[in-house]
Design a protein around this motif. Sequence first.
Motif, mmCIF file in Angstrom:
data_model
loop_
_atom_site.group_PDB
_atom_site.id
_atom_site.type_symbol
_atom_site.label_atom_id
_atom_site.label_comp_id
_atom_site.label_asym_id
_atom_site.label_seq_id
_atom_site.Cartn_x
_atom_site.Cartn_y
_atom_site.Cartn_z
ATOM 1 N N ALA A 1 -0.850 21.423 -2.559
ATOM 2 C CA ALA A 1 -0.739 20.055 -2.045
ATOM 3 C C ALA A 1 -0.361 19.072 -3.136
ATOM 4 C CB ALA A 1 -2.056 19.629 -1.399
ATOM 5 N N ASP A 2 0.636 18.248 -2.835
ATOM 6 C CA ASP A 2 0.988 17.111 -3.688
ATOM 7 C C ASP A 2 0.334 15.885 -3.070
ATOM 8 O OD1 ASP A 2 2.065 15.057 -5.098
ATOM 9 O OD2 ASP A 2 4.151 15.512 -4.617
ATOM 10 N N PHE A 3 -0.820 15.479 -3.617
ATOM 11 C CA PHE A 3 -1.588 14.397 -2.986
ATOM 12 C C PHE A 3 -0.872 13.049 -3.079
ATOM 13 C CE2 PHE A 3 -5.487 17.133 -3.961
ATOM 14 C CZ PHE A 3 -5.539 17.621 -2.679
ATOM 15 N N LYS A 4 0.162 12.982 -3.912
ATOM 16 C CA LYS A 4 0.890 11.715 -4.036
ATOM 17 C C LYS A 4 1.993 11.579 -2.980
ATOM 18 C CE LYS A 4 1.908 12.856 -8.022
ATOM 19 N NZ LYS A 4 1.911 13.504 -9.338
ATOM 20 N N ALA A 5 2.310 12.675 -2.314
ATOM 21 C CA ALA A 5 3.381 12.637 -1.313
ATOM 22 C C ALA A 5 2.785 12.376 0.072
ATOM 23 C CB ALA A 5 4.159 13.945 -1.317
ATOM 24 N N THR A 6 3.664 12.199 1.035
ATOM 25 C CA THR A 6 3.203 11.975 2.399
ATOM 26 C C THR A 6 2.642 13.267 2.990
ATOM 27 O OG1 THR A 6 5.416 12.475 3.152
ATOM 28 C CG2 THR A 6 4.870 10.153 2.826
ATOM 29 N N GLN A 7 1.876 13.084 4.052
ATOM 30 C CA GLN A 7 1.220 14.200 4.700
ATOM 31 C C GLN A 7 1.925 14.483 6.023
ATOM 32 O OE1 GLN A 7 -2.932 13.586 4.757
ATOM 33 N NE2 GLN A 7 -3.437 15.712 5.151
ATOM 34 N N GLY A 8 2.162 15.753 6.296
ATOM 35 C CA GLY A 8 2.914 16.103 7.492
ATOM 36 C C GLY A 8 2.031 16.755 8.527
ATOM 37 N N GLY B 1 8.431 18.255 13.116
ATOM 38 C CA GLY B 1 8.190 16.897 13.563
ATOM 39 C C GLY B 1 8.192 15.911 12.421
ATOM 40 N N TYR B 2 7.532 14.780 12.634
ATOM 41 C CA TYR B 2 7.527 13.679 11.675
ATOM 42 C C TYR B 2 6.348 13.789 10.715
ATOM 43 C CZ TYR B 2 10.895 11.381 14.773
ATOM 44 O OH TYR B 2 12.001 11.084 15.513
ATOM 45 N N GLN B 3 6.458 13.097 9.572
ATOM 46 C CA GLN B 3 5.321 12.884 8.693
ATOM 47 C C GLN B 3 4.306 11.991 9.413
ATOM 48 O OE1 GLN B 3 5.214 14.154 5.158
ATOM 49 N NE2 GLN B 3 6.483 15.457 6.406
ATOM 50 N N CYS B 4 3.081 11.965 8.910
ATOM 51 C CA CYS B 4 1.997 11.237 9.602
ATOM 52 C C CYS B 4 1.911 9.780 9.158
ATOM 53 C CB CYS B 4 0.642 11.880 9.298
ATOM 54 S SG CYS B 4 0.602 13.675 9.431
ATOM 55 N N LYS B 5 1.665 8.890 10.104
ATOM 56 C CA LYS B 5 1.247 7.526 9.768
ATOM 57 C C LYS B 5 -0.049 7.601 8.969
ATOM 58 C CE LYS B 5 1.007 4.004 12.717
ATOM 59 N NZ LYS B 5 0.949 3.215 14.009
ATOM 60 N N VAL B 6 -0.262 6.674 8.050
ATOM 61 C CA VAL B 6 -1.547 6.680 7.343
ATOM 62 C C VAL B 6 -2.643 6.340 8.348
ATOM 63 C CG1 VAL B 6 -0.541 6.183 5.102
ATOM 64 C CG2 VAL B 6 -1.217 4.293 6.580
ATOM 65 N N PRO B 7 -3.776 7.001 8.233
ATOM 66 C CA PRO B 7 -4.839 6.869 9.240
ATOM 67 C C PRO B 7 -5.238 5.421 9.519
ATOM 68 C CG PRO B 7 -5.383 8.600 7.678
ATOM 69 C CD PRO B 7 -4.129 7.953 7.173
ATOM 70 N N GLU B 8 -5.223 4.585 8.512
ATOM 71 C CA GLU B 8 -5.677 3.206 8.696
ATOM 72 C C GLU B 8 -4.782 2.443 9.664
ATOM 73 O OE1 GLU B 8 -5.239 4.765 5.851
ATOM 74 O OE2 GLU B 8 -7.340 5.023 5.261
ATOM 75 N N GLU B 9 -3.565 2.899 9.835
ATOM 76 C CA GLU B 9 -2.640 2.165 10.695
ATOM 77 C C GLU B 9 -2.559 2.738 12.110
ATOM 78 O OE1 GLU B 9 1.145 1.990 8.742
ATOM 79 O OE2 GLU B 9 0.328 1.002 6.965
ATOM 80 N N VAL B 10 -3.281 3.815 12.357
ATOM 81 C CA VAL B 10 -3.254 4.430 13.681
ATOM 82 C C VAL B 10 -4.077 3.583 14.653
ATOM 83 C CG1 VAL B 10 -3.974 6.447 15.019
ATOM 84 C CG2 VAL B 10 -2.897 6.751 12.771
ATOM 85 N N VAL B 11 -3.504 3.309 15.815
ATOM 86 C CA VAL B 11 -4.198 2.528 16.841
ATOM 87 C C VAL B 11 -4.130 3.271 18.171
ATOM 88 C CG1 VAL B 11 -3.806 0.281 15.737
ATOM 89 C CG2 VAL B 11 -2.080 1.252 17.300
#
Lengths: 208, 208, 208, 208, 208, 208
Positions: free
Chosen positions: A25-32, F35-45
Motif C-alpha cells: 500500500a502507498d498510503f500517500k496515493a488515493t484508495q480504490g 471502477g473509480y477511486q474512492c471519495k475521501v470518507p469525510e465527504e461521503v453523504v
Amino acid sequence: MLHILLLFSFLLSSSPAAAKDFCVADFKATQGLAGYQCKVPEEVVVDDFVYSGLNVAGNFSDISKSTINTSFVDQFPGLNGLGLSMARLDLSLGGVIPMHSHPGSSEVLLVTQGSIIAGFISSNNIVYTKTLKKGDIMVFPKGLLHFQVNSGPVPALLWSSFNSSNPGLQVLSNALFSNNLPSELIEKVTFLDELEVKRLKALFGGSG
Amino acid sequence: MLHILLLFSFLLSSSPAAAKDFCVADFKATQGLAGYQCKVPEEVVVDDFVYSGLNVAGNFSDISKSTINTSFVDQFPGLNGLGLSMARLDLSLGGVIPMHSHPGSSEVLLVTQGSIIAGFISSNNIVYTKTLKKGDIMVFPKGLLHFQVNSGPVPALLWSSFNSSNPGLQVLSNALFSNNLPSELIEKVTFLDELEVKRLKALFGGSG
Amino acid sequence: MLHILLLFSFLLSSSPAAAKDFCVADFKATQGLAGYQCKVPEEVVVDDFVYSGLNVAGNFSDISKSTINTSFVDQFPGLNGLGLSMARLDLSLGGVIPMHSHPGSSEVLLVTQGSIIAGFISSNNIVYTKTLKKGDIMVFPKGLLHFQVNSGPVPALLWSSFNSSNPGLQVLSNALFSNNLPSELIEKVTFLDELEVKRLKALFGGSG
Amino acid sequence: MLHILLLFSFLLSSSPAAAKDFCVADFKATQGLAGYQCKVPEEVVVDDFVYSGLNVAGNFSDISKSTINTSFVDQFPGLNGLGLSMARLDLSLGGVIPMHSHPGSSEVLLVTQGSIIAGFISSNNIVYTKTLKKGDIMVFPKGLLHFQVNSGPVPALLWSSFNSSNPGLQVLSNALFSNNLPSELIEKVTFLDELEVKRLKALFGGSG
Amino acid sequence: MLHILLLFSFLLSSSPAAAKDFCVADFKATQGLAGYQCKVPEEVVVDDFVYSGLNVAGNFSDISKSTINTSFVDQFPGLNGLGLSMARLDLSLGGVIPMHSHPGSSEVLLVTQGSIIAGFISSNNIVYTKTLKKGDIMVFPKGLLHFQVNSGPVPALLWSSFNSSNPGLQVLSNALFSNNLPSELIEKVTFLDELEVKRLKALFGGSG
Amino acid sequence: MLHILLLFSFLLSSSPAAAKDFCVADFKATQGLAGYQCKVPEEVVVDDFVYSGLNVAGNFSDISKSTINTSFVDQFPGLNGLGLSMARLDLSLGGVIPMHSHPGSSEVLLVTQGSIIAGFISSNNIVYTKTLKKGDIMVFPKGLLHFQVNSGPVPALLWSSFNSSNPGLQVLSNALFSNNLPSELIEKVTFLDELEVKRLKALFGGSG
C-alpha cells in the motif's frame, strides 16, 4: 555463464515484481475499490511485510474488559491486495468481545491463552456456541453476528484471522447507540423499549 | 405476538441456513471445483465449526527438526467454502520449515514462542528476510517460495493463516527428490549436478 | 430516422466504453492492486489491442539454449484488467525452459514446432510428464513447478497462454542462486550441500 | 446451404448450453459451495427463468405490519449460479422492515409505491438515512445493518435486488431473541438489561 | 533419513492433490455451477492434462469456408476449474469466422499462418479492426461482438485462448436464424426486413 | 462509561469506513480496472447512496418507441465497487427494447406495468421466450442476446437489475450499423445482403 542470468533478468526486469507478486500500500496515493495503489517496487522493503504491533495488548475498557488490536491494511501495508489480515483480542477476567459482525469476511479464531465461550448465529436464528480452550480454533462464517466471552479464571488471549485485507467490524451496540440515529427509529426497527434505548444511548455516547 | 416470529420464520425456513451462510463439507459426497458438497443443514452441529487438533504438535522429523499440523478443509469441515484455514508449525532447536510455496494462497505467519528467520523470494529474485520474535507477524504473498528457520535458543511455535480452505503445499525438496522424475531431467531443468541429485534422491526417497 | 440512434447514443455516451468493456493500461498513471488505471477512452486505439512483439524470438542463452518472449500487460496494454496474456518460448536443440512456477496463474501450452518433454509436479509430489508434438496442448495448474525440454531433432516453438494479465514467473535456479540469500540459509532450507550451492551461486550471479 | 448450420451446430452440440450459459438448479441433487448442481440441459424450460411469485404480497404481521416475499434461488431455479436475486417488500401504514443485514450481499432498493425512511449504519457507526419516494433507489453496502420504515400515508411497495442468488437475511431481533441463546450471554455481549432481554425473548419466541 | 519424507508425506496424504492443485472433470458425475465434479485423485493420469485433438482442422463449411475446433472442458477434462481453454480456427481462402461473442470470457488470438482482418465492436459502437499477420496477437474483451476474415492469399491458421474453461460461443447468424424465434419478433427487435429474415432463416435452417 | 466507546472508536477511527464498507466514486479521479477511486470518507453523504433519476422516463424514440434510463455507476456514485446497478425501461404501445446483450453481466427484469414478450437465446441457439405480466420477473444469463417487446394494450414499465456496477450494453443494430465498419465486412461476417446492410446503415447513421 552470465547468459542465462541475463536472459531471465531481462525478462523479469521489464515487468517489476510489485505488479506481479504483491502491491504494498502507498498510503500517500488515493484508495480504490479494493485497496490502495502500489508503492513503486524500488521502495518496497522487508518491513512492509512484517508487523510488530500485535505483540502488546491495547488499552482495556472498564465496560467490556477487553481490547482489540488490529493488523489490517491500514496498519500493515504489505497486506494490500493479498486478501488476508489478523487481529489480537485480549479479554480480562469476565471480559467480552461484544456481539459484532464483519461485512463480507469470514474469521478463524485461535485461543492461545485462557478459555472462552464463543458463538455465532445463522440466518435462520440457530445459535452455534462452544467453550474453547487453549489450542482450539473456531470459524465464524462471513457477515454473521458473533461474540466471545472469557469464561475462565485467567485472562484470555485470542488471535483472529480474516480473508480480507480490510475486513470491517460492525459492533452491534455501537452501531445502534453511538450515533444520532433517532431513538424512535431505533425502537421501531429493533422493538426495544424507549427507556432501554435511552439508557444505552447514554452509555454509548449516542444522541437523538 | 407470534406474528412477526412466524413472518420471518416462514421466510427463512424456505431457504435453509446451510445454503446461505455456510456449507459444511460432506466428506461422503463427491468433491467439486472449489470444495465439497454441503452437509444437509439438519445435521450441522457446532463441532463442525470448531477444531481441536492443533493443540498438540505432530511427530518431529530428525532431518528438519520440525512438524506441520494443518487444519485445512480435509481436517476441519466447517471451513468448506469459506476461503480460509490455519496450520501450526513447531520447530525444535535448529529446526527449519524447508523452502516451499502454496499455489494460489497467501499466508500470514504469527510467532507465539521463540525466534525465527523467515523470508520469501519475489519473481524478480529479490529476497525479503527478517528475524521475527514473539508477537510478530509476516505476510508471504501467494505462490512465492518461502521458508522459516528457528534462530533462537528455544523451540519456536508458529501459526499460519491462509486465504484458502485448502491452500496446497509444495515443498521444494520433496517435489524434486521424492518421486520418479528422471535424474537427467532434474539436472537439465535445475542445473544441479548429477551427484547432488542422486544424493538428494537417496535422502528423500526418490527413484529414477 | 435518427431517433433511435440518438436514443441509444445518448444512453451510451453517458458511460464511456472504456469503463464498461475494457481498461487499456495507462502506463503514466499509478498501478493498483490488479493492474493499471485506464487510458481515457478518447485515446484508445486499435493498436492498444494488438501486439506484434511475439513474431520474433528473443536472444538465446548459451546455458538454457532457450528464450522467453512475453506479452504480459507491461508489454501489451490492452490486456489490462482482462485476465489473460501470452508468451512465446523458443528452444534450440537441447534447449530447456528451466523449472519454474507462475504464482496464482494456470497455463496452457501449445506446440507449433518441434517436440518436447513437458511436466509438472503436484503438491503431493506426483510427476505428470509427457512428450508433446506439434499441435498438442498441455495444461499446468496454477502455482505448481513445471518445465519443458526440447526432446526432438529440431528447434521447438511453444506458445503459453495464462489466465492473468500479469502472471509472474519464478524461475527456481534464479530464485535460489541469483541473489544474496545467505548460502547457509539456502543449505538449511533446501538440503543442498555447500559446494553445490556455491557452484550455482557463481553460475547464476548470486552472492552471500 | 446447411453446411454452416451443421458446422456450428456440431461445434455447439459437443458442449451443452447449460454448462456454458446457465446452470438451472436441480433441487433433487446435492447442494454445493455456491449453489445447486445443474438440471440436464434437455429438461431446461423457459419457466425456469421466469418467476411469478412476487406478484402478490405475503401474509402481514401484526407487529411489523410488513411482509417480505423472496425470489432467491430456492424459489427461482434459473437464478442458480448467476449471482443475483430479488425480493418484494410490502409495508402497511406504520409498517417496518426491522433492522437486518445480508451477509456478503449488497442490495439496491426501489420504491414503486408510497414513501419510506430507509437507512444503513457503517462500520464506524455513521448513520446514512433518507426519506425515499416513488421512483427513488437506494443502495445498501454488503453486510451492514439497515432498515426501512413506512413514513407515508399509504402502504409502501418496495423491490430489493441483490448481487447473490441466495443473499441470506439476518434479522437482528430474531437473531437475538428467537432462539435459545442464554439470556445471560445476550446481556453480556449486547449490554441490554435482563428485563428487556426477557421481554423480547417472550415477544420473539426465544427460550433460555 | 526417511523422517522428513514421512513427515511431509503424512501431511500431504491427508489432503489429496486433486482437491488442492486441480480438479480433473469426472464426466460421469453431475455438473455444477462452475464445472464438473473431480475425478478421484488415484485415477488422474497425465493424459488428463494433455489434449491432441487440435492438431487437425475440422470439416470445412462451404459457406463460411472455415472451421472451429475447440478444446474446452468438455473435450479436455484437465481444464476443469482452472479457468482457461483454447480453440483452433482454420480459414480457407476467403473464409470467415462469422460475427460472434463469448458470454463472459475474453479471448487472445494468435496468428500462426496467413493474414486476416480481425475486429471487435465496443458498447458505444466503436469498431476496432486491424490486419493481423503471422506472429501477431489481438485481444477481444469479454462479451463483445467480434469476427475474423481471411484477407490473405493463403489459408489462415489461428489459435484462440480464453480465460474460461467453458467460454460459450454465440454466433450471431445462428442465434437469429437457426431456431424457431418468430420472424415477426426478429424483425421488430433487429429492424431487418421480412424478406431478409426469411432468406436467412432458409439459409440457416430456422423456422417460424 | 465512555471507555467502551473510546475503545471501539479508537479501533475504528484508524481504518476509515470508506475503505471497508463502500467506495463512493470520486469522478474527479482516474478510473481503474473495476471502477473509480474512492471519495475521501469525510465527504461521503447519504445522497451518494440515493438516486432519484429513475422516477421519470427518458425521451422516446419514434423508431423503437422506447427509452432506457440507467442508474449505473456513472450516474449513481454509491454503486462503485458494490457490483450491482439498475435501469428503467419504458415501452410505448408497440415499443421494443431491441436485441442486445450485456457483456459479462446477468440481468433480472421486473414488470410493474403492462405486458411484454421477453426472450433470450442460448449459445446453442435455443430460444427462451415468454409473455410476462405485472409482477413477473425474468432472468437473462450473462452475455446472451435478449429483447423485450410490448405486447399489451398499454405502455409497459420495466425495471432491470444487474450484478455489475457498470454492466455495458451492446445493442445489435447499433453495433452493426451505427459506425464505419465497412459494409463488405458486415456482409461477409453476418451473411446479410448488401442492400439490407446499406438500408440499415442509412437508418442507424453508419457509414462505409
